[in-house]
Design a protein around this motif. Structure first.
Motif, PDB file in Angstrom:
ATOM      1  N   ILE A  12       0.855  -1.194   0.000  1.00  0.00           N
ATOM      2  CA  ILE A  12       0.000   0.000   0.000  1.00  0.00           C
ATOM      3  C   ILE A  12       0.893   1.247   0.000  1.00  0.00           C
ATOM      4  O   ILE A  12       1.835   1.327   0.788  1.00  0.00           O
ATOM      5  N   CYS A  13       0.563   2.195  -0.890  1.00  0.00           N
ATOM      6  CA  CYS A  13       1.284   3.476  -0.883  1.00  0.00           C
ATOM      7  C   CYS A  13       0.809   4.258   0.328  1.00  0.00           C
ATOM      8  O   CYS A  13      -0.380   4.519   0.484  1.00  0.00           O
ATOM      9  N   GLN A  14       1.746   4.631   1.226  1.00  0.00           N
ATOM     10  CA  GLN A  14       1.369   5.344   2.445  1.00  0.00           C
ATOM     11  C   GLN A  14       1.076   6.824   2.185  1.00  0.00           C
ATOM     12  O   GLN A  14       0.627   7.533   3.072  1.00  0.00           O
ATOM     13  N   GLY A  15       1.309   7.239   0.933  1.00  0.00           N
ATOM     14  CA  GLY A  15       0.977   8.630   0.569  1.00  0.00           C
ATOM     15  C   GLY A  15      -0.489   8.789   0.246  1.00  0.00           C
ATOM     16  O   GLY A  15      -1.128   9.756   0.636  1.00  0.00           O
ATOM     17  N   CYS A  16      -1.046   7.811  -0.482  1.00  0.00           N
ATOM     18  CA  CYS A  16      -2.449   7.923  -0.894  1.00  0.00           C
ATOM     19  C   CYS A  16      -3.290   6.742  -0.420  1.00  0.00           C
ATOM     20  O   CYS A  16      -4.494   6.697  -0.632  1.00  0.00           O
ATOM     21  N   LEU A  17      -2.620   5.764   0.200  1.00  0.00           N
ATOM     22  CA  LEU A  17      -3.291   4.582   0.769  1.00  0.00           C
ATOM     23  C   LEU A  17      -3.958   3.691  -0.280  1.00  0.00           C
ATOM     24  O   LEU A  17      -4.923   2.990   0.008  1.00  0.00           O
ATOM     25  N   THR A  77       7.259   5.416  -9.252  1.00  0.00           N
ATOM     26  CA  THR A  77       6.314   6.381  -8.685  1.00  0.00           C
ATOM     27  C   THR A  77       4.941   5.733  -8.579  1.00  0.00           C
ATOM     28  O   THR A  77       4.591   4.861  -9.372  1.00  0.00           O
ATOM     29  N   CYS A  78       4.172   6.167  -7.597  1.00  0.00           N
ATOM     30  CA  CYS A  78       2.828   5.642  -7.386  1.00  0.00           C
ATOM     31  C   CYS A  78       1.961   6.047  -8.565  1.00  0.00           C
ATOM     32  O   CYS A  78       1.959   7.218  -8.967  1.00  0.00           O
ATOM     33  N   SER A  79       1.235   5.059  -9.140  1.00  0.00           N
ATOM     34  CA  SER A  79       0.444   5.384 -10.329  1.00  0.00           C
ATOM     35  C   SER A  79      -0.754   6.266  -9.974  1.00  0.00           C
ATOM     36  O   SER A  79      -1.346   6.897 -10.835  1.00  0.00           O
ATOM     37  N   ASP A  80      -1.064   6.354  -8.707  1.00  0.00           N
ATOM     38  CA  ASP A  80      -2.180   7.214  -8.310  1.00  0.00           C
ATOM     39  C   ASP A  80      -1.727   8.605  -7.875  1.00  0.00           C
ATOM     40  O   ASP A  80      -2.067   9.590  -8.501  1.00  0.00           O
ATOM     41  N   CYS A  81      -0.939   8.695  -6.788  1.00  0.00           N
ATOM     42  CA  CYS A  81      -0.579  10.028  -6.281  1.00  0.00           C
ATOM     43  C   CYS A  81       0.703  10.554  -6.901  1.00  0.00           C
ATOM     44  O   CYS A  81       0.990  11.741  -6.830  1.00  0.00           O
ATOM     45  N   GLY A  82       1.485   9.675  -7.502  1.00  0.00           N
ATOM     46  CA  GLY A  82       2.690  10.125  -8.187  1.00  0.00           C
ATOM     47  C   GLY A  82       3.932  10.186  -7.319  1.00  0.00           C
ATOM     48  O   GLY A  82       5.024  10.474  -7.809  1.00  0.00           O
TER      49      GLY A  82
HETATM   50 ZN   LIG Z   1       0.287   6.920  -3.816  1.00  0.00          ZN
END
Ligand SMILES: [Zn+2]
Length: 235
Positions: free
Chosen positions: A198-203, A222-227
């Motif tokens: 889980i990306c802890q930036g955007c969960l 990079t996270c495909s959602d929050c970047g």
């Molecule tokens: Zn993210």
């Protein structure tokens, strides 16, 4: 220069500190807000007393003019009384004088009360001025503390900014640009930890192949959602 995650992580940590410090520096004036509010309130009260004084002075002037008019009426009636030609006229004039005298007495009481009210307002104004003086001193002290706090934060910020420049110099132009763009867009952090996929930036969940890349640690992922630039501790 290739991808060096440790530099980016160090930069991320440093930027979190910087953001926190800048916020604290910018919020420092709030430290003096209660003192400022107290001074403003006391000043408003003083100015209200001044307004009341002005209004009351106008009222007293009117009362004094009325009293003068009554006195003149009484004096005129006295003259007429001395020249009264019959008893009826004498009685009527006596009643007029009595009535005017009662009215004059009422006016004089009102004038006296107005002067007493003015005196208590003067007393209140004096106290308000003393309060303002001591509160302004407290405000000045609070502002001094604000200045000291801001200076302390600014010095710390300057130090971190110098470290930041050194870290940025270690990055490739592409990575540096990406990092700065992300930080500017997201405001808080350009890096995020991957924990349990889980990306802890955007969960949001990270795809397994991306998790593998993060685990590899040789390319920037990079996270495909929050970047955010992803990193992880894999045991
Ligand atoms: Zn993210």
């Amino acid at each position: 220069m290739s991808f060096d995650l440790s530099v980016i992580l160090e930069l991320g940590e440093l930027d979190r500190k910087l953001i926190r410090l800048r916020k604290r520096r910018d919020a420092a004036p709030d430290m003096a807000a209660p003192q400022r509010a107290r001074v403003d309130k006391a000043k408003r009260e003083l100015s209200q007393l001044g307004e009341q004084d002005k209004e009351a002075a106008k009222g007293v002037k009117r009362l004094e003019l009325d009293a003068k008019a009554k006195e003149a009426d009484i004096a005129k009636a006295q003259v007429a009384l001395n020249q009264a030609k019959n008893n009826d006229e004498y009685q009527a004039l006596t009643r007029t004088i009595e009535t005017r005298q009662e009215e004059l007495n009422t006016l004089e009481t009102q004038i006296l009360e107005a002067y007493e009210a003015q005196e208590s307002r003067e007393e209140l104004s004096k106290k308000a001025k003393e309060r303002i003086a001591s509160q302004e001193k407290e405000l000045a002290e609070a502002l001094e503390r604000v200045k000291e706090t801001q200076a302390k934060h600014s010095a710390e910020i300057e130090g971190l900014e110098a470290q930041r420049a050194e870290l940025l110099a270690k990055m490739t132009d592409d990575h540096r640009d990406l990092y700065e763009r992300l930080l500017a867009r997201l405001g808080d952090s350009a890096v995020a930890e991957v924990r349990d996929e889980i990306c802890q930036g955007c969960l949001l969940k990270i795809r397994p192949e991306q998790v593998s890349l993060v685990r590899g640690g040789t390319t920037m992922v990079t996270c495909s959602d929050c970047g955010r630039i992803l990193w992880g501790k894999f045991g």
